[in-house]
Design a protein around this motif. Structure first.
Motif, PDB file in Angstrom:
ATOM      1  N   ALA A  44       1.391  -2.632   1.432  1.00  0.00           N
ATOM      2  CA  ALA A  44       0.593  -1.805   0.522  1.00  0.00           C
ATOM      3  C   ALA A  44      -0.326  -0.866   1.309  1.00  0.00           C
ATOM      4  O   ALA A  44      -0.450   0.323   0.997  1.00  0.00           O
ATOM      5  CB  ALA A  44      -0.216  -2.696  -0.407  1.00  0.00           C
ATOM      6  N   SER A  45      -0.942  -1.410   2.339  1.00  0.00           N
ATOM      7  CA  SER A  45      -1.867  -0.615   3.148  1.00  0.00           C
ATOM      8  C   SER A  45      -1.121   0.494   3.899  1.00  0.00           C
ATOM      9  O   SER A  45      -1.583   1.643   3.968  1.00  0.00           O
ATOM     10  CB  SER A  45      -2.581  -1.557   4.118  1.00  0.00           C
ATOM     11  N   ILE A  46       0.036   0.140   4.464  1.00  0.00           N
ATOM     12  CA  ILE A  46       0.817   1.133   5.211  1.00  0.00           C
ATOM     13  C   ILE A  46       1.307   2.226   4.271  1.00  0.00           C
ATOM     14  O   ILE A  46       1.230   3.423   4.585  1.00  0.00           O
ATOM     15  CB  ILE A  46       1.997   0.440   5.935  1.00  0.00           C
ATOM     16  N   LYS A  47       1.815   1.832   3.110  1.00  0.00           N
ATOM     17  CA  LYS A  47       2.346   2.832   2.175  1.00  0.00           C
ATOM     18  C   LYS A  47       1.230   3.796   1.745  1.00  0.00           C
ATOM     19  O   LYS A  47       1.436   5.010   1.666  1.00  0.00           O
ATOM     20  CB  LYS A  47       2.965   2.122   0.960  1.00  0.00           C
ATOM     21  N   LYS A  48       0.064   3.238   1.509  1.00  0.00           N
ATOM     22  CA  LYS A  48      -1.073   4.086   1.125  1.00  0.00           C
ATOM     23  C   LYS A  48      -1.415   5.041   2.273  1.00  0.00           C
ATOM     24  O   LYS A  48      -1.692   6.225   2.064  1.00  0.00           O
ATOM     25  CB  LYS A  48      -2.280   3.196   0.805  1.00  0.00           C
ATOM     26  N   GLY A  49      -1.353   4.528   3.473  1.00  0.00           N
ATOM     27  CA  GLY A  49      -1.716   5.339   4.639  1.00  0.00           C
ATOM     28  C   GLY A  49      -0.725   6.448   4.945  1.00  0.00           C
ATOM     29  O   GLY A  49      -1.119   7.539   5.354  1.00  0.00           O
ATOM     30  N   VAL A  50       0.569   6.182   4.765  1.00  0.00           N
ATOM     31  CA  VAL A  50       1.562   7.220   5.111  1.00  0.00           C
ATOM     32  C   VAL A  50       1.678   8.273   4.026  1.00  0.00           C
ATOM     33  O   VAL A  50       2.117   9.395   4.292  1.00  0.00           O
ATOM     34  CB  VAL A  50       2.978   6.652   5.417  1.00  0.00           C
ATOM     35  N   GLY A  51       1.287   7.917   2.807  1.00  0.00           N
ATOM     36  CA  GLY A  51       1.378   8.896   1.715  1.00  0.00           C
ATOM     37  C   GLY A  51       2.788   9.429   1.580  1.00  0.00           C
ATOM     38  O   GLY A  51       3.754   8.662   1.536  1.00  0.00           O
ATOM     39  N   ASN A  52       2.915  10.744   1.566  1.00  0.00           N
ATOM     40  CA  ASN A  52       4.237  11.353   1.390  1.00  0.00           C
ATOM     41  C   ASN A  52       4.884  11.762   2.714  1.00  0.00           C
ATOM     42  O   ASN A  52       5.895  12.459   2.710  1.00  0.00           O
ATOM     43  CB  ASN A  52       4.126  12.590   0.485  1.00  0.00           C
TER      44      ASN A  52
END
Lengths: 336, 300
Positions: free
Chosen positions: A163-171
Motif C-alpha cells: 500500500a505504501s509503495i503503491k501510494k509512493g509510485v503514483g502513476n
C-alpha cells in the motif's frame, strides 16, 4: 486491477480468456539456447524443457491470437543475470519477439538487460521481475531510470508495504503482486541456487538433510533442544506449503499451495494494477482452475462485496479450510 | 594487497588478523577456520568493516556505529543489507554518522539511490548480493569438473561481465564490487570493475522470512516476512549435512544463521582468491572471521 495468467501454448488461450484472464505471460526458449547451454543455464526462471514456447512462429501465433481477444502478452527474460555473451543473445531475441511477434512487454530481473532494453527502444515495454528484489520505494525510483512500465513486487512484500509503495509510485509505473501458486522460502532475487532437476530446489532439499544444532546462548538443555527442533519442523511444514503443499495440485487437479485470495479487497483498495497467477509449467486444468478462482474473488471485490464475505468465499473456494487456517499457505497476512 | 576485516564492536575496531582469528567460538566452524589460518597468516587488515549485509534487524544503532567509527583508526566500510522502507529509514539515521570518504556496501538498489542523492560524500560499493552468479555448492563444483564449455563460462562469470552495466554503476559513483569465491571458480578477467572477494564464507541464500525469528512466535504466526525479532539468530547455528545428495558429496556442510545460509570456502577456493589478489585480479580481500551475521553491539 487485472488478472495475469500463465500460458504455455496457444491451445490454452481460449479457456484462460473465457475464465477471466486479462493479461498473459509466458516463457520463450529457442532450441539454439537449449543446445548451447544443455539445460544447466536457464533463459528464464523455469526449466528449459516443458514450460516455454520454442519457436518464433508459435510465439507470433500466440501473440496475434491473444491480441485478437484484447489480451496483452508478456515474455519472461528473468534469469538473475546474463553474461555479456548471453546478453547479446537475449537482446537479439527481444528485438525479434517485440518487432516480429508483437510481444507487449518483457519481464526482466537483470538490471543490465533493463538498461540495454531501455536503450534499444523496442515497441515492447519492460516489467521489473520479482527476481530483481524490489523491496522499497527508493529501489523502484532507481529502476525507473531504465523505463519500466511495471514493477512486480516480491512475495515477501507485506500488504502494508504494498500500500505504501503503491501510494509512493503514483502513476509512474504499475504495480503487480503475487496471487496464486508457488512460494519461495528465500528472497528469490537473493537466492544463488539452482532448481536443476538433478538436485531440486535448495529450500525443499534442506528438509531431507541431516541437521545438528549448536547452541550459542547462555545454557543449553534438553528442553531448549526440543524447542529448536520443533521450530525446525514448523519451518519445514511452512516450506511444504510453499512448495504447492508438496505437490502443487489436488487429486482433482485444483491448485494447491500459496494463495493471496483473502487479500484481494486490500490490494484493490491499495490500487494494485495486476495480480499474478504463477505456473507456466502447470497443467491446463490447474491454470484454468486458478484463473477461475481468482476471477471469482476479484469480481466480488470489484463489486463491493464486504471484505469478510470475500474472505469467507475465498476459503470456501480453496476447499481445504484446515490449510487456510494453518497460517502457512498465505502470501499475505490479512487483518479480517 | 588491501585487506578489510569485519568487526562486531568498538573494542575490535583496530584488531589484527591474529586477534580476529581467535574470535570464532563455534565448535563446528572453528576447526575449518583453523585449517585456513596458515593460508591467511601473512595478511594484515588495512580497513575495518562493520554492519550487516543480510538482515535489517542486525543493523547497529547510530550510537553503536558512532562508537565503532570513533574507535576505528583505519579507513572504514559500513555493510548494509537489503531493506524494506522501514530498514531504509534506519539506514538514513546511520549514514550521517559516517565520515566523508567512508565506504558503504549496498545490497539494495534503493540504498544506492539514497546514497547517490542524499549522501554523495560517501563511497558506494556494490555488495555481493547484487553480484549475480550461481553459488549453489551442492552442484556447481560438478560443472567445473566437467570442464570448459559455454555452461562453465556462464557459471564462472557474473553480471559484472557487462561493460554497459559497470558503466552505469560508475555513473552512480560505484567503482568497486564485492564478490564471493565460487565453488565452480571465478573468471575475474571479464569483470570490468575493481573487485573485493569476501572470505571465508560464501552466501547461498537469504530471506526476509527468518527461521530463527520463528522461535519467538506461536506456530500459526511464524515465518512472516520482516517480522520483528529478538535476534534469536545469535543463540544458535544450524548445520546441514547434504546426506540426501544424488552425488558423492554427502559429507558437504551448509550453515544457517538466522535468515541466511552459507558455505565455507575450501582451501582450494581460498588459494585461488589469494593468487588472484597477488596477481592484481582482485584489489582487496574482505575477511569475515565469524559468520557475517553479527549482532553489532556496543560492548568493547
Amino acid at each position: 486491477m487485472k488478472i495475469l495468467a500463465p500460458i504455455r501454448e496457444i491451445d490454452e488461450l481460449e479457456m484462460l480468456h473465457a475464465a477471466g484472464a486479462e493479461e498473459l505471460f509466458c516463457g520463450f526458449v529457442p532450441k539454439d539456447w537449449m543446445d548451447r547451454y544443455q539445460g544447466a543455464v536457464w533463459l528464464n526462471r523455469r526449466s528449459t524443457k516443458g514450460s516455454s514456447l520454442e519457436t518464433l512462429g508459435d510465439m507470433r501465433a500466440l501473440a496475434d491470437a491473444a491480441h485478437a481477444k484484447g489480451l496483452p502478452i508478456f515474455v519472461t527474460f528473468n534469469a538473475p543475470y546474463y553474461t555479456a555473451e548471453q546478453t547479446d543473445l537475449v537482446m537479439e531475441l527481444a528485438q525479434r519477439l517485440s518487432e516480429e511477434c508483437g510481444v507487449d512487454a518483457f519481464i526482466v530481473s537483470d538490471v543490465n538487460l533493463m538498461l540495454r532494453l531501455s536503450e534499444a527502444r523496442l515497441h515492447a515495454g519492460t516489467h521489473v521481475s520479482s527476481v530483481a528484489a524490489t523491496l522499497n520505494l527508493e529501489a523502484i525510483r532507481f529502476l525507473l531510470n531504465f523505463g519500466p512500465s511495471r514493477v512486480i513486487l516480491p512475495r515477501s512484500v507485506t500488504l502494508a508495504e504494498i500500500a505504501s509503495i503503491k501510494k509512493g509510485v503514483g502513476n509512474s509505473c504499475e504495480i503487480e503482486v503475487f496471487m496464486l501458486n508457488d512460494g519461495c522460502a528465500f528472497e528469490e532475487g537473493f537466492c544463488a541456487t539452482t532448481h536443476h532437476h538433478s538436485v531440486g530446489a535448495f529450500c525443499t532439499s534442506l528438509s531431507g538433510m541431516q541437521t545438528d544444532f549448536e547452541w550459542h546462548g547462555r545454557y543449553f538443555s534438553v528442553r531448549r533442544h526440543a524447542w529448536l527442533r520443533r521450530n525446525l519442523e514448523d519451518y519445514r511444514e511452512w516450506v511444504w506449503y510453499l512448495n504447492g503443499n508438496g505437490c502443487g495440485a489436488t487429486a482433482k487437479g485444483l491448485p494447491y499451495g500459496p494463495c493471496g485470495l483473502c487479500a484481494v479487497p486490500d490490494l484493490l483498495k491499495s490500487g494494485v494494477d495486476s495480480l499474478k497467477i504463477v505456473g507456466r509449467e502447470a497443467s491446463p486444468l490447474k491454470k484454468l482452475a486458478s484463473v477461475k478462482m481468482v476471477a471469482d474473488i476479484v469480481h466480488r471485490a470489484r463489486h463491493g462485496v464486504p471484505k469478510p464475505v470475500v474472505i469467507e468465499r475465498a476459503i470456501s473456494l480453496r476447499k481445504a479450510p484446515e490449510h487456510c487456517h494453518s497460517g502457512y499457505m498465505c502470501y499475505y497476512k490479512v487483518d479480517a | 594487497m588491501e585487506v578489510t576485516l569485519q568487526v562486531g564492536c568498538a573494542g575490535e575496531a583496530n584488531a589484527s588478523l591474529a586477534e580476529a582469528l581467535d574470535w570464532e567460538t563455534s565448535g563446528k566452524l572453528r576447526p575449518l577456520l583453523d585449517a585456513l589460518a596458515p593460508l591467511l597468516q601473512d595478511l594484515e587488515p588495512s580497513r575495518t568493516s562493520y554492519g550487516a549485509e543480510f538482515c535489517e534487524h542486525l543493523l547497529p544503532s547510530p550510537e553503536a556505529l558512532r562508537a565503532v567509527r570513533e574507535a576505528c583508526a583505519r579507513p572504514f566500510t559500513l555493510l548494509t543489507p537489503y531493506v524494506g522502507d522501514s530498514g531504509l529509514a534506519m539506514l538514513r539515521a546511520l549514514f550521517p554518522v559516517l565520515r566523508a570518504g567512508d565506504e558503504v556496501i549496498f545490497s539494495d538498489w534503493g540504498v544506492l539511490n539514497v546514497l547517490h542523492r542524499e549522501f554523495p560524500e560517501l563511497v558506494p560499493v556494490q555488495g555481493r548480493l547484487l553480484n549475480k552468479s550461481l553459488r549453489d555448492p551442492r552442484v556447481m563444483g560438478l560443472y567445473a569438473e566437467a570442464g570448459p564449455g559455454p555452461t562453465l563460462t556462464v557459471l564462472q562469470g557474473s553480471n559484472l561481465d557487462n561493460r554497459a552495466y559497470t558503466a552505469m554503476l560508475r555513473r552512480f559513483g560505484v567503482k568497486r564490487a564485492e564478490i564471493d569465491g565460487l565453488p565452480q571458480g571465478n573468471d575475474l578477467a571479464t569483470a570490468s570493475m575493481e573487485l573485493t572477494a569476501c572470505l571465508p564464507y560464501g552466501f547461498i541464500s537469504t530471506a526476509r522470512v527468518c527461521q530463527a525469528a520463528g522461535l519467538g512466535y506461536r506456530k500459526g504466526e511464524k515465518f512472516q516476512p520482516a517480522a520483528p525479532c529478538k535476534q534469536e539468530c545469535q543463540t544458535f547455528l544450524l548445520e546441514h549435512a547434504y546426506t540426501n545428495s544424488p552425488f558423492e558429496n554427502r559429507d558437504q556442510k551448509f550453515w544457517l544463521k538466522g535468515n541466511s545460509y552459507f558455505y565455507f570456502h575450501t582451501p582450494e577456493i581460498v588459494k585461488a582468491l589469494l593468487r588472484a589478489a597477488r596477481e592484481g585480479a582482485l584489489a582487496r580481500l574482505h575477511l569475515q572471521t565469524r559468520l557475517p551475521m553479527l549482532a553489532n553491539g556496543l560492548a568493547a
